[in-house]
Design a protein around this motif. Structure first.
Motif, short mmCIF file in Angstrom:
data_model
loop_
_atom_site.label_atom_id
_atom_site.label_comp_id
_atom_site.label_asym_id
_atom_site.label_seq_id
_atom_site.Cartn_x
_atom_site.Cartn_y
_atom_site.Cartn_z
N GLY A 1 57.46 -46.41 -8.47
CA GLY A 1 56.25 -45.62 -8.71
C GLY A 1 55.41 -45.97 -9.92
N ALA A 2 55.83 -46.94 -10.75
CA ALA A 2 55.00 -47.29 -11.91
C ALA A 2 53.78 -48.09 -11.45
N ASP A 3 52.58 -47.72 -11.96
CA ASP A 3 51.39 -48.52 -11.67
C ASP A 3 51.41 -49.80 -12.51
N ASN A 4 51.89 -49.64 -13.74
CA ASN A 4 51.96 -50.78 -14.66
C ASN A 4 53.34 -50.81 -15.32
N VAL A 5 53.81 -52.00 -15.57
CA VAL A 5 55.02 -52.12 -16.38
C VAL A 5 54.67 -53.01 -17.57
N LEU A 6 54.92 -52.51 -18.77
CA LEU A 6 54.78 -53.35 -19.95
C LEU A 6 56.17 -53.90 -20.25
N LYS A 7 56.35 -55.17 -19.98
CA LYS A 7 57.68 -55.76 -20.13
C LYS A 7 57.73 -56.52 -21.45
N LYS B 1 54.01 -37.27 -11.08
CA LYS B 1 53.37 -35.97 -10.82
C LYS B 1 52.32 -35.67 -11.88
N LEU B 2 52.68 -35.90 -13.14
CA LEU B 2 51.75 -35.59 -14.23
C LEU B 2 50.52 -36.50 -14.16
N ALA B 3 50.76 -37.79 -13.89
CA ALA B 3 49.65 -38.75 -13.84
C ALA B 3 48.71 -38.42 -12.69
N ASP B 4 49.28 -38.05 -11.54
CA ASP B 4 48.44 -37.71 -10.38
C ASP B 4 47.60 -36.47 -10.68
N LYS B 5 48.22 -35.51 -11.32
CA LYS B 5 47.51 -34.28 -11.67
C LYS B 5 46.34 -34.56 -12.61
N LEU B 6 46.56 -35.47 -13.53
CA LEU B 6 45.52 -35.80 -14.51
C LEU B 6 44.56 -36.88 -13.99
N GLY B 7 44.92 -37.49 -12.86
CA GLY B 7 44.11 -38.57 -12.32
C GLY B 7 44.13 -39.82 -13.18
N VAL B 8 45.28 -40.16 -13.71
CA VAL B 8 45.40 -41.35 -14.57
C VAL B 8 46.55 -42.23 -14.08
N GLU B 9 46.77 -43.33 -14.76
CA GLU B 9 47.81 -44.27 -14.35
C GLU B 9 49.15 -43.97 -15.03
#
Lengths: 348, 265
Positions: free
Chosen positions: A71-77, A42-50
């Motif tokens: 829902g993660a765009d990226n995962v840093l594993k 929700k926060l990322a969509d509001k800010l328009g970021v990943e």
């Protein structure tokens, strides 16, 4: 190592994207990580970021996939033997290095016993603020900063906290409060393997052994029906009736802090500020007066029933349905009514 | 061995009430106490002192002059010395600034083997100051300690660190920062000797900002990275329904009907 500083007039625009720290234990992603993904999305969509999930551990390919589907765009594993079990020293070093290198704008951590050990250590190493145990997060419409709301004074007061001059804005988030992200099997995202710069001697406080206590598992957080008892039961035997009632409804037994403090029931049953936060479909409070610290942990339930002798009990202020009366008469009557449901419902 | 216990004087939140008309906390007449988790930390330090030779226990607090009362109580429980950090320059500090000030005081005290804090204070519930002090002093930390053994010969501690479904058995060299939880012990009461001798004869040292080596830009309100944007009392504007009935059976019937209507049962 010199101490970091805050309020140094850093360029806030260099910081971008929302991160969540996905806690796993024994390779299994905790529910709180999915709740953070829900809120982080929700926060990322509001800010328009990943939205990026940071996952530390050892041998957890499945867990990384799961985070993408939630829902993660990226995962840093970050997979390393030394990260298999949580240590303050190891996890702080790896995550701090990543934050310094990649500069996220917001970092959310679960307010678990581990997250609350890790969060302050990271924030103080970087030189930024941290807001503990948040129950609500919003983006300020005017300037895009993170509004972090949390209870204080045992839930008697709510405070909204901001971190205006430092980045990232960091929060630990109370488990069981935010809505879990939706699972989508077709979702795609980037899973990036990160090689950590970590050595054995970096870890000073070492974990020698992990002991699981064989406490009877009380899964309050996931229960859809909870029947809770409080001091109004009058004695520890009262919980037998509560248990019977819960069983009849297919629910689990909860309790107030007063009942736990009186030694009537194990603290694993405790609902509230210092216990578990719950939001079941049905919450029945029996003989619970409704101290704020209890209400803070259950007031989001879909339907709340309160049974109490005292018509002025604060629990009635938040109950959808209030039953004033002696629980030792009301509960047996309800159980009889349930057994006789077909006849009763035919009559009306 | 030297143990420093950080304690905070807090209002007893069980006694805090709300003025619903003004939406503020009523603090008048609310007793001040030593924060419960901090008391467990102090008790553990005193236990170590009971068992081991040559242990000194110093209690350290930051707060207004009234916080001396909490330090007096700590002395009456058996602490050896007490220091109060009090200065207007400290006011408005968030956890970062508080930990900055406390760690400056700890550096001045020096030579500690264990810094002991409570897990969290009941007024703020942040659990952040302990780990932040550890970071600023570059110490290893073990939080949520429910069991502790000090191995003085090998200069290390073995601790049980509580997690949701069990605990870690952990080891760290000293100096180390530990945070205590309720399960660690049962705090002792003040003793007669403690009240009449120790607390009345031991002077509580007061340190101001001038006594510390601390960066003034990193303390107080202006040295705090987090600010309170607003506070409010949780509102509950909600009209529920009272299930009426002559007998318990009538009320039970009403209950059943509502549950069926809402498809809950």
């Amino acid at each position: 190592m010199s101490k970091a500083k805050v309020n140094q007039g850093i360029n806030l625009d260099e910081y971008k994207n929302v991160w969540i720290i996905a806690e796993q234990r024994d390779g299994k992603v905790l529910n709180i990580a999915l709740e953070l993904l829900g809120e982080g999305r929700k926060l990322a969509d509001k800010l328009g970021v990943e939205l990026t999930a940071v996952l530390l551990g050892h041998n957890m390919d499945e867990a990384a996939e799961e985070l993408v589907k939630y829902g993660a765009d990226n995962v840093l594993k970050v997979d390393h033997e030394l990260l298999k079990v949580y240590t303050t020293d190891g996890y702080t070093k790896v995550i701090t290095d990543l934050i310094k290198e990649r500069k996220p704008e917001i970092v959310l951590i679960g307010a678990t016993t581990i997250g609350r050990d890790l969060g302050p250590r990271i924030a103080s190493r970087i030189g930024t603020g941290l807001t503990a145990d948040c129950t609500r997060l919003e983006i300020d419409e005017t300037d895009g900063k993170l509004l972090q709301t949390r209870p204080a004074f045992g839930g008697n007061l709510m405070a909204t906290i901001v971190c205006p001059k430092n980045r990232p804005q960091m929060s630990t988030v109370r488990p069981g409060v935010m809505e879990k992200a939706k699972y989508n099997v077709d979702r795609k995202g980037n899973i990036e393997k990160v090689i950590p710069n970590i050595k054995d001697e970096d870890i000073i406080a070492k974990v020698l052994e992990v002991i699981k206590t064989e406490k009877k598992e009380v899964n309050l957080a996931d229960a859809s029906i909870i029947v809770s008892g409080g001091r109004g039961l009058g004695n520890p035997e009262g919980f037998k009736l509560i248990e019977e009632f819960a069983k009849k409804l297919g629910g689990v037994v909860g309790s107030s802090r007063a009942a736990v403090d009186s030694g009537w029931i194990d603290s694993s049953h405790q609902v509230g500020q210092t216990g578990t936060t719950v939001r079941p479909k049905l919450y029945i409070a029996c003989g619970i007066s409704g101290a704020i610290q209890h209400l803070a942990g259950m007031s989001e339930s879909d339907c709340i029933i309160a049974i109490n002798k005292n018509p002025d009990a604060p629990i009635f202020d938040i109950a959808h349905y209030s039953i004033v009366g002696d629980l030792y008469e009301i509960i047996p009557a309800i159980m009889d009514a349930i057994d006789d449901a077909d006849n009763i419902l035919k009559e009306i | 061995m030297k143990i420093v216990v950080c304690v905070k004087q807090v209002p007893d939140t069980n006694e805090v009430k709300i003025n619903h008309e003004t939406g503020t906390l009523i603090r008048e007449g609310v007793p001040s106490i030593i924060n419960p988790d901090d008391k467990n930390a102090l008790e553990e330090a005193l236990r170590i002192k009971d068992i081991h030779k040559d242990v000194t226990v110093t209690v350290l607090s930051m707060g207004p002059p009234q916080a001396k009362e909490a330090l007096k109580e700590a002395l009456a429980m058996g602490a050896d010395e007490a220091i109060l950090l009090t200065d207007r320059a400290f006011a408005g500090s968030d956890t970062w600034a508080t930990a900055t000030i406390l760690s400056a005081a700890l550096s001045k005290i020096g030579d500690y083997d264990i810094v002991f804090c409570g897990r969290q204070a009941i007024d703020g519930d942040t659990a952040q100051v302990g780990p932040e002090i550890a970071e600023f002093l570059n110490l290893p930390q073990i939080t949520y300690v429910s069991n502790l053994e000090v191995d003085e010969d090998n200069n290390k501690v073995i601790a049980h660190r509580s997690i949701e479904d069990g605990y870690f058995v952990m080891e760290s060299k000293m100096p180390v920062l530990l945070t205590a939880i309720k399960d660690l012990n049962t705090p002792r009461y003040m003793s007669a000797w403690g009240i009449f001798q120790n607390a009345n004869t031991t002077e509580i040292m007061e340190w101001t900002v001038d006594d510390l080596t601390v960066d003034l830009t990193q303390i107080g309100l202006k040295g705090s990275p987090t600010n309170v944007y607003k506070t409010f009392v949780p509102t509950r504007k909600f009209e529920g329904e009272i299930l009426e009935g002559e007998t318990p059976q009538d009320k039970a019937r009403e209950f059943l009907v509502r549950m069926k209507e809402r498809h809950i049962l």
